[in-house]
Design an enzyme around this catalytic site. Structure first.
Site, short mmCIF file in Angstrom:
data_model
loop_
_atom_site.label_atom_id
_atom_site.label_comp_id
_atom_site.label_asym_id
_atom_site.label_seq_id
_atom_site.Cartn_x
_atom_site.Cartn_y
_atom_site.Cartn_z
N CYS A 41 0.82 -1.21 0.00
CA CYS A 41 0.00 0.00 0.00
C CYS A 41 0.86 1.26 0.00
CB CYS A 41 -0.93 0.00 1.21
SG CYS A 41 -0.09 -0.20 2.80
N HIS A 186 -1.75 1.07 7.40
CA HIS A 186 -2.20 1.13 6.01
C HIS A 186 -1.96 2.52 5.44
CE1 HIS A 186 -4.20 -0.22 2.45
NE2 HIS A 186 -5.20 0.63 2.56
N ASN A 206 -8.20 3.99 -2.22
CA ASN A 206 -7.52 2.85 -1.64
C ASN A 206 -6.89 1.99 -2.75
OD1 ASN A 206 -6.64 1.20 0.41
ND2 ASN A 206 -8.63 0.31 0.88
#
Length: 211
Positions: A41, A186, A206
């Site tokens: 991520c 994250h 995302n």
């Protein structure tokens, strides 16, 4: 610009009054991608902002930039990232400042750590995208500072602590994100803000695909 901090941690009332009510960059060269079963991520959150900057501020469409290069080449003792086991967004930017970044079409993503291909003769045939630096918003800044950056500069790479609700998100508003959490797990791109049914919300992109 060279690396620098944004020193103001809050805006004046006059500056706040000039902010747009809504900023939504979802239709501005910011797309949902999928990191697959790889904790990369940090690379997606970083490169989304660079793709936007080139498209919107320089009128250069780069297409997707190579998250695989990040996973393969920015995961070492120098940059302190851990490939598919998480990484640091500022170190990701440092990698791009130091080395540039290939486009994804030349160095495609496959969601696992591989051997860095930067110095291969095949890759050297392609030009890289380069940045000279990046800005850092001080931790603890007032929301208005973040809103001003979104309105005037574009998306922001940010890190949050996710929980079960976030992992199973489908639609609507996630209300229990751990604001100010010391431990984060994250990284994503903050791309706007708005108000929905009298609730102020942030808009993020995302890297878990569209479904």
């Amino acid at each position: 610009a060279d690396n620098e901090n944004i020193h103001d941690t809050e805006l004046s009332s006059e500056a706040i009054a000039k902010l747009p009510e809504t900023v939504d960059l979802r239709s501005h060269h910011v797309q949902v991608r999928s990191q697959g079963h790889c904790g990369s991520c940090w690379s997606f959150g970083c490169l989304a902002t660079i793709e936007y900057a080139f498209a919107e501020l320089k009128n250069i469409t780069t297409g997707h930039l190579s998250t695989q290069e990040m996973v393969d080449c920015a995961s070492n003792q120098h940059y302190l990232n851990m490939a598919c086991d998480f990484g640091l967004s500022d170190q990701a930017y440092d990698y791009v400042v130091d080395n540039g970044i290939y486009q994804d079409r030349f160095y495609p993503y496959h969601a696992s750590k591989g051997i860095c291909k930067n110095e291969t003769e095949i890759m050297k045939k392609h030009e890289k995208i380069h940045i000279s630096g990046y800005n850092i918003i001080p931790q603890g800044s007032n929301d208005s500072v973040i809103m001003e950056v979104l309105a005037n500069k574009g998306p922001i790479t940010t890190a949050i602590k996710i929980d079960v609700d976030f992992k199973h998100y489908k639609t609507g508003i996630v209300k229990n994100v751990n604001k100010g959490a010391i431990f984060v797990n994250h990284v994503l791109a903050l791309i706007g803000y708005t108000t929905i049914n009298q609730t102020d919300v942030w808009i993020v992109v995302n890297s878990w695909g569209r479904t």
